[in-house]
Design an enzyme around this catalytic site. Structure first.
Site, mmCIF file in Angstrom:
data_model
loop_
_atom_site.group_PDB
_atom_site.id
_atom_site.type_symbol
_atom_site.label_atom_id
_atom_site.label_comp_id
_atom_site.label_asym_id
_atom_site.label_seq_id
_atom_site.Cartn_x
_atom_site.Cartn_y
_atom_site.Cartn_z
ATOM 1 N N SER A 156 0.849 -1.180 0.000
ATOM 2 C CA SER A 156 0.000 0.000 0.000
ATOM 3 C C SER A 156 0.887 1.233 0.000
ATOM 4 C CB SER A 156 -0.924 0.025 1.229
ATOM 5 O OG SER A 156 -1.633 1.250 1.306
ATOM 6 N N ARG A 157 0.366 2.327 -0.526
ATOM 7 C CA ARG A 157 1.116 3.585 -0.451
ATOM 8 C C ARG A 157 1.182 4.086 0.989
ATOM 9 N NH1 ARG A 157 -1.999 4.730 -5.455
ATOM 10 N NH2 ARG A 157 -0.541 4.602 -7.210
ATOM 11 N N LYS A 192 -10.939 -7.482 -13.414
ATOM 12 C CA LYS A 192 -11.688 -6.922 -14.531
ATOM 13 C C LYS A 192 -12.261 -5.552 -14.128
ATOM 14 C CE LYS A 192 -15.940 -6.731 -13.107
ATOM 15 N NZ LYS A 192 -15.451 -5.919 -12.010
ATOM 16 N N ARG A 203 -16.342 3.444 -7.652
ATOM 17 C CA ARG A 203 -17.192 3.211 -8.820
ATOM 18 C C ARG A 203 -17.921 4.462 -9.288
ATOM 19 N NH1 ARG A 203 -16.670 -0.975 -5.719
ATOM 20 N NH2 ARG A 203 -16.507 -3.088 -6.576
ATOM 21 N N HIS A 253 -4.985 -0.055 -13.290
ATOM 22 C CA HIS A 253 -4.733 -1.413 -13.781
ATOM 23 C C HIS A 253 -3.604 -1.442 -14.806
ATOM 24 C CE1 HIS A 253 -8.881 -3.348 -12.672
ATOM 25 N NE2 HIS A 253 -8.203 -2.892 -11.625
ATOM 26 N N LEU A 265 -6.492 -2.919 -7.950
ATOM 27 C CA LEU A 265 -6.504 -1.474 -7.756
ATOM 28 C C LEU A 265 -7.658 -0.842 -8.524
ATOM 29 C CD1 LEU A 265 -2.654 -0.889 -8.204
ATOM 30 C CD2 LEU A 265 -3.932 -0.740 -6.054
ATOM 31 N N ASP A 303 -18.114 -1.942 -14.372
ATOM 32 C CA ASP A 303 -18.144 -2.844 -13.223
ATOM 33 C C ASP A 303 -18.866 -4.136 -13.604
ATOM 34 O OD1 ASP A 303 -19.530 -3.453 -10.216
ATOM 35 O OD2 ASP A 303 -17.428 -2.866 -10.216
#
Length: 414
Positions: A59-60, A120, A190, A102, A97, A202
């Protein structure tokens, strides 16, 4: 009573699978990010796979990575994605992510020699897909394995469903996949265009994949669209579209990530694919000379995204026997049948079609991912680069038809 008990046991075991000892040759997978989907899509399925170890999470925010690692008993944490890619002890990465990341982090992972299980939709648009998968294909063999995680395709139920369908004879397909209002709250990724969100990106991606599998072909054009914009961001919360296919058939999708019902309450519907085939002549045993028999078939699969919990495949055949000379109908009757498939036929054979009833769609996918890395035969189900490129082309074409902006291309350069 026995069937109900079996259902309960299976549903429980999907999320609480047995945990056999890990092999010495187990693939060590690292997770990019700390999103919730990794638990369902990788961490839980990996428990029952002796050839997979969830070795690390990056993780950042190192503190967030450490908290995630404690929750899921992951031994190694990194404070940056690149640090994990630079670690030679990591064999493969899972990339869940936000869609907008992606492309970059899959490219970086492949360049680092890591196998990639990529959530996906694989990337933001067709241009990114072509660049990513063409770059991957250009690498010398043996190259890292790259797989887009369209998980329902890997479950034996989907293959059973497709075996009952004749793509060239399909006339109409309806795919309905909705998520109830409230499942994805305000602020979820989303709802953000810059993160390549929206209903079509999605669960709509699954719906388009279903159409392409049923017709066993690529759509030739998008004929209709209906978009419901989100109140929370500049993306679609509902997307309907009709696609025309080479055989003249049409497929419709209804993808909604904020479905409502009466009085604005969350709407609930079972995901389903309904296939209607044209009337076609069929061969029958004991056919009478001078007579022909035709069949119009409808095949429906209920619950395909979560087939491991419960699904049902219904087949309805309308049969007609006619006099060949003038087409006079002699008899008409309907036959109905229900099928299920929780394990591969020929389970445990050398073909590699293994499986257990509690294996989730994700577990079946993980099996094939590992098989491909190890060079083993498997179920035969796979998603190659061409499939993923065409998937993004279909998504882009639907957005173009609707007059909606295609998701933005990453500025990252390899």
């Amino acid at each position: 009573m026995g069937a109900f008990l079996s259902l309960l046991i299976r549903c429980w075991t999907v999320d609480h699978p047995p945990e056999p000892p890990k092999s010495r040759e187990a693939i060590r997978i690292g997770i990019l990010g700390t999103g919730w989907i990794a638990s369902r899509a990788l961490i839980t399925p990996a428990k029952s796979h002796p050839g997979v170890i969830i070795a690390a999470v990056a993780s950042r925010d190192k503190t967030r990575a450490e908290a995630y690692a404690r929750k899921f008993n992951i031994p190694i944490t990194y404070g940056s994605y690149q640090d994990m890619l630079d670690d030679p002890a990591i064999d493969a990465v899972y990339n869940p992510l936000p869609n907008s990341e992606h492309y970059e982090w899959s490219m970086r992972a492949i360049k680092a020699g890591k196998h990639v299980l990529l959530e996906k939709p694989c990337v933001c648009n067709a241009h990114e897909a072509e660049t990513l998968f063409n770059y991957h294909a250009s690498l010398p063999t043996p190259r890292p394995v790259l797989l887009e995680a369209i998980h329902p395709r890997f479950h034996p139920a989907w293959s059973k469903f497709l075996s009952l369908v004749s793509g060239p004879h399909v006339e109409k397909v309806d795919v309905v996949f909705n998520a109830p209002s409230g499942l994805f709250p305000e602020g979820d990724i989303r709802w953000r265009y810059d993160l390549a969100g929206g209903a079509l990106m999605d669960i709509g991606a699954y719906a388009i994949s279903c159409l392409r599998d049923v017709f066993a072909a690529e759509p030739v054009r998008v004929e209709s669209t209906a978009v419901r914009p989100s109140r929370w961001g500049d993306v679609d919360e509902g997307f309907k579209a009709g696609f025309r296919f080479p055989n003249g058939g049409v497929g419709f999708i209804d993808a909604d990530i904020r479905k409502t019902s009466f009085w604005g309450l969350p709407g609930v519907s079972i995901p389903r694919v309904v296939v209607q085939q044209r009337e076609m002549q069929v061969e029958v045993d004991g056919a009478v000379e001078g007579e022909i028999q035709t069949r119009a078939r409808t095949v429906t699969i209920w619950g395909f995204p979560g087939a491991m919990y419960h699904h049902s495949i219904g087949v309805v055949d309308v049969n007609v026997r006619k006099r060949a000379s003038d087409g006079q109908v002699l008899r008409r009757w309907t036959e109905k049948e229900t099928k299920k498939a929780y394990v591969w036929e020929g389970k445990g054979t050398e073909s590699g079609k293994e499986g257990e009833p509690y294996w989730s769609t994700y577990r079946h996918m993980l099996e094939q991912f590992v098989n491909r890395i190890k060079g083993r035969d498997g179920s035969g189900v796979w998603i190659d680069g061409e499939y993923s490129i065409n998937q993004m082309k279909a998504i882009d074409s639907a957005y173009e038809k609707a007059g909606v902006a295609i998701r933005p291309t990453s500025s990252f350069k390899i």
